[in-house]
Design an enzyme around this catalytic site. Sequence first.
Site, PDB file in Angstrom:
ATOM      1  CE  LYS A 115      10.440   6.277  -4.827  1.00 47.45           C
ATOM      2  NZ  LYS A 115      10.401   4.824  -4.674  1.00 47.45           N
ATOM      3  CG  ASP A 167      13.077   1.464  -4.686  1.00 52.30           C
ATOM      4  OD1 ASP A 167      13.566   1.548  -3.547  1.00 52.30           O
ATOM      5  OD2 ASP A 167      12.144   2.189  -5.094  1.00 52.30           O
ATOM      6  CB  ALA A 227       2.013  -3.436 -13.036  1.00 55.44           C
ATOM      7  CB  THR A 259       9.704   9.103  -0.824  1.00 56.01           C
ATOM      8  OG1 THR A 259       8.704   8.098  -0.746  1.00 56.01           O
ATOM      9  CG2 THR A 259       9.285  10.301   0.019  1.00 56.01           C
TER      10      THR A 259
HETATM   11  P1  NAP Z   1       2.433   1.994  -6.654  1.00 53.02           P
HETATM   12  O1  NAP Z   1       3.274   2.471  -7.774  1.00 53.02           O
HETATM   13  O2  NAP Z   1       1.356   2.867  -6.121  1.00 53.02           O
HETATM   14  O3  NAP Z   1       1.777   0.569  -7.087  1.00 53.02           O
HETATM   15  C1  NAP Z   1       0.830  -0.062  -6.257  1.00 53.02           C
HETATM   16  C2  NAP Z   1       0.480  -1.436  -6.814  1.00 53.02           C
HETATM   17  O4  NAP Z   1      -0.418  -2.080  -5.898  1.00 53.02           O
HETATM   18  C3  NAP Z   1      -0.216  -1.410  -8.181  1.00 53.02           C
HETATM   19  O5  NAP Z   1       0.187  -2.528  -8.938  1.00 53.02           O
HETATM   20  C4  NAP Z   1      -1.688  -1.541  -7.792  1.00 53.02           C
HETATM   21  O6  NAP Z   1      -2.513  -2.112  -8.788  1.00 53.02           O
HETATM   22  C5  NAP Z   1      -1.587  -2.502  -6.638  1.00 53.02           C
HETATM   23  N1  NAP Z   1      -2.791  -2.419  -5.788  1.00 53.02           N
HETATM   24  C6  NAP Z   1      -3.126  -1.411  -4.948  1.00 53.02           C
HETATM   25  N2  NAP Z   1      -4.323  -1.691  -4.357  1.00 53.02           N
HETATM   26  C7  NAP Z   1      -4.731  -2.888  -4.858  1.00 53.02           C
HETATM   27  C8  NAP Z   1      -5.881  -3.708  -4.647  1.00 53.02           C
HETATM   28  N3  NAP Z   1      -6.855  -3.346  -3.785  1.00 53.02           N
HETATM   29  N4  NAP Z   1      -5.967  -4.896  -5.320  1.00 53.02           N
HETATM   30  C9  NAP Z   1      -4.977  -5.270  -6.177  1.00 53.02           C
HETATM   31  N5  NAP Z   1      -3.868  -4.538  -6.418  1.00 53.02           N
HETATM   32  C10 NAP Z   1      -3.751  -3.359  -5.771  1.00 53.02           C
HETATM   33  O7  NAP Z   1       3.347   1.632  -5.379  1.00 53.02           O
HETATM   34  P2  NAP Z   1       4.891   1.163  -5.351  1.00 53.02           P
HETATM   35  O8  NAP Z   1       5.752   2.350  -5.189  1.00 53.02           O
HETATM   36  O9  NAP Z   1       5.127   0.228  -6.465  1.00 53.02           O
HETATM   37  O10 NAP Z   1       4.923   0.389  -3.928  1.00 53.02           O
HETATM   38  C11 NAP Z   1       4.156  -0.779  -3.746  1.00 53.02           C
HETATM   39  C12 NAP Z   1       4.368  -1.339  -2.345  1.00 53.02           C
HETATM   40  O11 NAP Z   1       5.747  -1.638  -2.149  1.00 53.02           O
HETATM   41  C13 NAP Z   1       3.993  -0.369  -1.220  1.00 53.02           C
HETATM   42  O12 NAP Z   1       3.406  -1.131  -0.185  1.00 53.02           O
HETATM   43  C14 NAP Z   1       5.341   0.173  -0.752  1.00 53.02           C
HETATM   44  O13 NAP Z   1       5.346   0.551   0.623  1.00 53.02           O
HETATM   45  C15 NAP Z   1       6.231  -1.036  -0.957  1.00 53.02           C
HETATM   46  N6  NAP Z   1       7.641  -0.696  -1.192  1.00 53.02           N
HETATM   47  C16 NAP Z   1       8.575  -1.282  -0.395  1.00 53.02           C
HETATM   48  C17 NAP Z   1       9.919  -0.994  -0.604  1.00 53.02           C
HETATM   49  C18 NAP Z   1      10.955  -1.628   0.277  1.00 53.02           C
HETATM   50  O14 NAP Z   1      12.087  -1.120   0.333  1.00 53.02           O
HETATM   51  N7  NAP Z   1      10.652  -2.725   0.953  1.00 53.02           N
HETATM   52  C19 NAP Z   1      10.305  -0.110  -1.622  1.00 53.02           C
HETATM   53  C20 NAP Z   1       9.319   0.439  -2.456  1.00 53.02           C
HETATM   54  C21 NAP Z   1       7.982   0.143  -2.221  1.00 53.02           C
HETATM   55  P3  NAP Z   1      -3.276  -1.179  -9.874  1.00 53.02           P
HETATM   56  O15 NAP Z   1      -2.252  -0.834 -10.906  1.00 53.02           O
HETATM   57  O16 NAP Z   1      -4.366  -2.038 -10.387  1.00 53.02           O
HETATM   58  O17 NAP Z   1      -3.776   0.033  -9.121  1.00 53.02           O
END
Ligand code: NAP
Length: 282
Positions: free
Chosen positions: A70, A106, A133, A66
Amino acid sequence: MNPTTTNGVCILGHGITYSRSPMIHNYWIKKYGVDSRYGICDMPAEDLPDFLDAIRQGKSAGCNVTTPYKQAVIPFLDAIDDTASAIGSVNTIYRRDGQLRGTSTDGAGYVGHLKNIHPDLQLKGAEVLILGAGGAARAIADALLQSGCSVIYIANRTLQKAREIAAFQPDTIKPVAWDDVQSTAGLVDVLVNTTSLGMVGRQPLVFPLDGTRPGCVVSDIVYAPLETELLAQARRLGRPVLDGLGMLLHQAVPGFQLWFGIEPQVTGELRALIEQDLKSHG
Ligand code: NAP
């Protein structure tokens, strides 16, 4: 947990505040009578080479990965599969033929859950809108394209990141400016939130769904809370929904299978266990 002293498996990361992975895998370890234990390995980056080498030497079956490792683990592995290569990220490490290998589960977890809950949805030719994204968006976009989706729109606050993902497959992945996202929402069969908005402690995701098609599946990969504002709104409008907990459970299946040779089942009992934990810890 130290892989040099146990046949254990673990989740590898740093600054891990809370993880449901031990609960999921230890449930299966007990259910299938596997001689192992799943723990948390929280360590600084300088410890990664020795830690991974211990797995290579057979002192552990493998691990999940995690944040923030990653991408960082990739140079220490002997091979990564096509999925991990396509998205540039690894969440599962395992041993094969003396080699340390990496994959990402994922995207398969998301699609597995989607097919399970909405078996009548035709993914072949489907159009999908992904909000966000980040790493999860990349994994889900790749898995949906592997499943035959024809167009993936990616809308992100930082448009450049959506463009970077689209650059890999410009014919099928289309970046969308956040300001134009509402008109795109009316075109798609599936809409998925992969931003961290809506999570406990974060701002809510404000996204009107009135313009979506009646049959559009609205999904959120945020699972704490289980019922996000987005899903609650979708239910009020009568849209089919998909929550984030199922993805979490299904993404764990391939890892367990790679480590122990048993394909574990995502049962109602396991889901209820994690739901209970979400209610207690948020
Ligand atoms: P990440 O790589 O950090 O990406 C975060 C995303 O959220 C980016 O697109 C970011 O946009 C956007 N974001 C953050 N704050 C924002 C705001 N205030 N307004 C608009 N957009 C915003 O994270 P990730 O690993 O992809 O994970 C994303 C989410 O999925 C997390 O909540 C995580 O817990 C969840 N998740 C769930 C699973 C599951 O098994 N259910 C698995 C993986 C992840 P910018 O690019 O503009 O910053």
